[in-house]
Scaffold this active site. Sequence first.
Site, PDB file in Angstrom:
ATOM      1  N   LEU A  78      48.262  49.177  38.622  1.00  0.00           N
ATOM      2  CA  LEU A  78      48.628  48.405  39.799  1.00  0.00           C
ATOM      3  C   LEU A  78      48.293  46.935  39.622  1.00  0.00           C
ATOM      4  O   LEU A  78      48.898  46.065  40.229  1.00  0.00           O
ATOM      5  CB  LEU A  78      47.881  48.927  41.041  1.00  0.00           C
ATOM      6  CG  LEU A  78      48.219  50.335  41.519  1.00  0.00           C
ATOM      7  CD1 LEU A  78      47.230  50.763  42.594  1.00  0.00           C
ATOM      8  CD2 LEU A  78      49.638  50.391  42.045  1.00  0.00           C
ATOM      9  N   GLY A  79      47.285  46.679  38.829  1.00  0.00           N
ATOM     10  CA  GLY A  79      46.909  45.285  38.651  1.00  0.00           C
ATOM     11  C   GLY A  79      45.575  45.202  37.951  1.00  0.00           C
ATOM     12  O   GLY A  79      44.982  46.217  37.580  1.00  0.00           O
ATOM     13  N   GLY A 113      39.017  40.547  37.834  1.00  0.00           N
ATOM     14  CA  GLY A 113      37.930  40.150  36.971  1.00  0.00           C
ATOM     15  C   GLY A 113      37.000  41.291  36.607  1.00  0.00           C
ATOM     16  O   GLY A 113      36.257  41.225  35.645  1.00  0.00           O
ATOM     17  N   VAL A 134      43.104  48.349  37.731  1.00  0.00           N
ATOM     18  CA  VAL A 134      43.299  49.262  38.852  1.00  0.00           C
ATOM     19  C   VAL A 134      44.548  50.093  38.591  1.00  0.00           C
ATOM     20  O   VAL A 134      45.591  49.572  38.208  1.00  0.00           O
ATOM     21  CB  VAL A 134      43.472  48.483  40.174  1.00  0.00           C
ATOM     22  CG1 VAL A 134      43.542  49.442  41.345  1.00  0.00           C
ATOM     23  CG2 VAL A 134      42.336  47.498  40.373  1.00  0.00           C
ATOM     24  N   ASP A 141      34.601  36.499  49.288  1.00  0.00           N
ATOM     25  CA  ASP A 141      35.859  36.287  48.577  1.00  0.00           C
ATOM     26  C   ASP A 141      37.043  36.765  49.420  1.00  0.00           C
ATOM     27  O   ASP A 141      37.907  37.494  48.956  1.00  0.00           O
ATOM     28  CB  ASP A 141      35.830  36.997  47.223  1.00  0.00           C
ATOM     29  CG  ASP A 141      36.907  36.454  46.279  1.00  0.00           C
ATOM     30  OD1 ASP A 141      37.454  35.368  46.568  1.00  0.00           O
ATOM     31  OD2 ASP A 141      37.199  37.123  45.271  1.00  0.00           O
TER      32      ASP A 141
END
Length: 815
Positions: free
Chosen positions: A508-509, A512, A516, A627
């Site tokens: 999915l991506g 850092g 995932v 964040d």
Amino acid sequence: MDISVFVFLSSSFFLFYFVFSHATDNITGSQFLSDREATTLVSKDGGFALGFFSPGDSTNRYLGIWYNNIPIKTVVWVANRRNPITDSSGVLMVSSSGSLVLLNQNSTVVRLANSTKEAGNSMVQLLDSGNLVLREVHEENPENYLWQSFDYPSDTWLPGMKLGWDLRTGLERRLTAWKSSDDPSPGELSWGIELHNYPEFVMEKGSKMYFRTGPWNGLGFSGVPEVRANAVFNFSFFSNKDEVYFIFNIIQHSVISRSVLNQTQYERYIWDNGKWSLYLHFPRDECDTYNLCGVYGNCIISESPICQCIQGFKPKSANTWIPDEWSKGCVRSTQLSCQDKEKIGFVKFVGYKLPDTTYSWVNQSMNLEECRVKCLNNCSCMAYSNSDIKDGPDGGSGCVIWYGDLIDFKPTAANRQDIYIRMPASEQVKGKQKMKVTVIVVVAIASVFGVLWILYCLCKMTSLRDKMENNVMIDQNIEGQREDLEVPFFSLATIATATNNFSINNKLGEGGFGHVYKGTLTDGQEIAVKRLSQSSVQGLNEFKNEVTLIAKLQHRNLVRLLGYCIEGHETILIYEYMPNRSLDSFIFDQTRAGVLGWSMRFNIICGIARGLLYLHEDSRLRIIHRDLKASNILLDSNMIPKISDFGMAKIFGGDQTEGNTNRVAGTYGYMAPEYAIDGLYSVKSDVFSFGILLLEILSGKKNRGSFHPSHGQNLVGNAWKLWKEGKPLELIDTCLKDSCILLEIVRCLRISFLCLQQHPEDRPNMSSVVMMLHGESSLPEPKEPASFVGKKSSSSRKNQSSSTNEITVTLLEAR
Ligand SMILES: *[C@@H]1O[C@H](CO)[C@@H](O)[C@H](O)[C@H]1NC(C)=O
Ligand SMILES: *[C@@H]1O[C@H](CO)[C@@H](O)[C@H](O)[C@H]1NC(C)=O
Ligand SMILES: *[C@@H]1O[C@H](CO)[C@@H](O)[C@H](O)[C@H]1NC(C)=O
Ligand SMILES: *[C@@H]1O[C@H](CO)[C@@H](O)[C@H](O)[C@H]1NC(C)=O
Ligand SMILES: *[C@@H]1O[C@H](CO)[C@@H](O)[C@H](O)[C@H]1NC(C)=O
Ligand SMILES: *[C@@H]1O[C@H](CO)[C@@H](O)[C@H](O)[C@H]1NC(C)=O
Ligand SMILES: *[C@@H]1O[C@H](CO)[C@@H](O)[C@H](O)[C@H]1NC(C)=O
């Protein structure tokens, strides 16, 4: 008899009993509370105290309850309002016959409660809610009170206190103002529930009606639509044959709130930064005055005169609206012929405070059409409406009809209840266009009024009292056993199967902290698998501690941790899968942005605010996310936002509110100046990021890398410029233009500027933000926001490492 009791008690022999040296919350038969000894009862959590006091400049003594841990003595209840004690001889005790009595030197001042049970067995206790109760010492049901002060309110309405009627006993609980700040005896103004068929809150001056809220419609009161449940307060109204009452509770236990009736108005305060900040008050303006404009009059504060007639009516008085003539009201321009039903119909008035319900009739199970027919068939029925709009104005249910002329109703901004008023057929065609204009005018007025009100009350909504429980206990020594963790353990094999062996197609991506993957468990459940890169893995025990902590965070607006895996070199976190990915994939994408209309965006904004409030103000932990950004807001299948990525979150225990780090991490463009420059973070640095996020959601533009072509300003700078020029709508994402509600957009924009203030102490905290979003709170005028680029904060960076009761939560990121 009471006299003899007292004489007996005041002998030194008995002094032995009542001088209790430590704070206690109760007294039993053999003890008493004495003014002379200055003894007080203090509730278990220390929030309230009961004792003797003198109000203002008065020298009279009263028995009362006040907030124990705020420096401004604020009395919430008085036992002997009408019967002051003129010296310091006052004593509160349970008499030998079991009654609760307040005595002076000579006699009984007030008998608060008669005994109903055997003497010697009763106890008086001050509860954490501020309720003083009399109960049996050995009573099994702790809520079975013989008597409670909540049944006899003074001028203050506390959370958990019922205001209204117990129809079985005829007891009415109603607030009554003090006569003056020196005299707590009942004044003119009172506030309670009027028992009409369709009950409503009313404020009375003496015996005259002064202000109505309009009846309860399942969501709130049509006349005060800003009073709605939100993430800080919840409200409910109960009405059945035994009881009719309204009650509110505070969901955020860190908030101290006070609702009080003073000599002129009803007000709600929040304890904030060492003072009471006014949040809400009624009546708000002249138009709230009961029946100011008479029958069928329409009160519009911005008009001159403020009294107008509703469509289809004309002023009754020939003296066109000189103030005293207002209350004569309006008459129909065209007479109604009752018999000829063909010539009669109803005109819909959108968003109105409902009229006085004295002559009303309700049936909760009828629908709107049945309601219309019922009203049409009775010549004295003048209007009808849904009685319940819990499920929105289109999903309304129930029927309320009004007999006789309608009084005290008016358009109210943000209110979504409609009313249908009987009109001759000829009026019905004209109706439609006129209404739209009225609604727009009203919206405009409301904004103007908002501004005036804000000028009046420049309350600075910064941190509310930070009342937290004692330090979080974190066992630093969880041993390797995976059974110790409350989070389910997943084997590496299970995860490998679910993700097709971490197939590239399932990815999915990456962030850092690792990659995932999307996975599907054998039972069909979809999961998001975060495989942490080995370099980022900290100590095993620390990791487990954090998994346990994060797993405890359960909130509708936080992404949920489903499990974890530790095997060999692998550390993996399993989250719920979010089919709609993240917010940035919508708002910054030209084609997908159109999917998110205004109401959806507003819901997302409110959801994020609630999630963040939960992190900041949860009573056990204080978590700074550090964040917050659009790509960390995930959307579930119903577009409900979930805050994710606690990779950088800091958890504070105890009363710590601020931290310092020399490893500034976060995302450029979202960082508060004091954090980016000095490494200082607090809840207020999250609030700053929230402000940026808000602007991005409104504008559809990224703060970072969004420079206006003509004047080279970033998003914040450009937004402020447009705001100052009075052109806020130019900032709004073009695809929102059709769906937007101007009032909400302007409010959100203002909130975002407040969140973006240069100094952390000027930014509101999240509970204020939540209330502002719901229009519950007045909005201060923002100063120029920190546009951050190029601006430096004054203090220099400290080189201090993380303090001990703070835990760095790394690795917990989900996408
Ligand atoms: C009454 O007060 C005493 C002394 O503070 C305390 O020990 C006791 O638990 C209290 N009783 C109840 C029922 O809370
Ligand atoms: C108590 O009684 C005495 C004698 O009747 C009277 O003088 C005094 O004013 C009374 N005190 C109070 C506080 O009522
Ligand atoms: C207690 O009883 C007395 C006498 O019966 C009565 O006058 C008084 O109103 C009662 N007080 C309360 C609080 O019920
Ligand atoms: C309001 O919140 C309180 C505290 O969380 C809860 O106990 C109560 O049940 C809630 N009431 C309603 C009506 O939701
Ligand atoms: C009631 O409260 C309002 C707002 O705080 C204040 O302006 C007003 O003077 C108060 N009224 C009285 C009589 O104290
Ligand atoms: C309320 O309406 C329902 C549905 O029309 C009807 O069955 C019921 O009898 C009505 N109740 C009263 C008190 O009129
Ligand atoms: C209309 O309603 C009023 C008020 O409830 C009632 O007194 C009257 O009898 C009704 N008239 C008819 C025709 O039903």
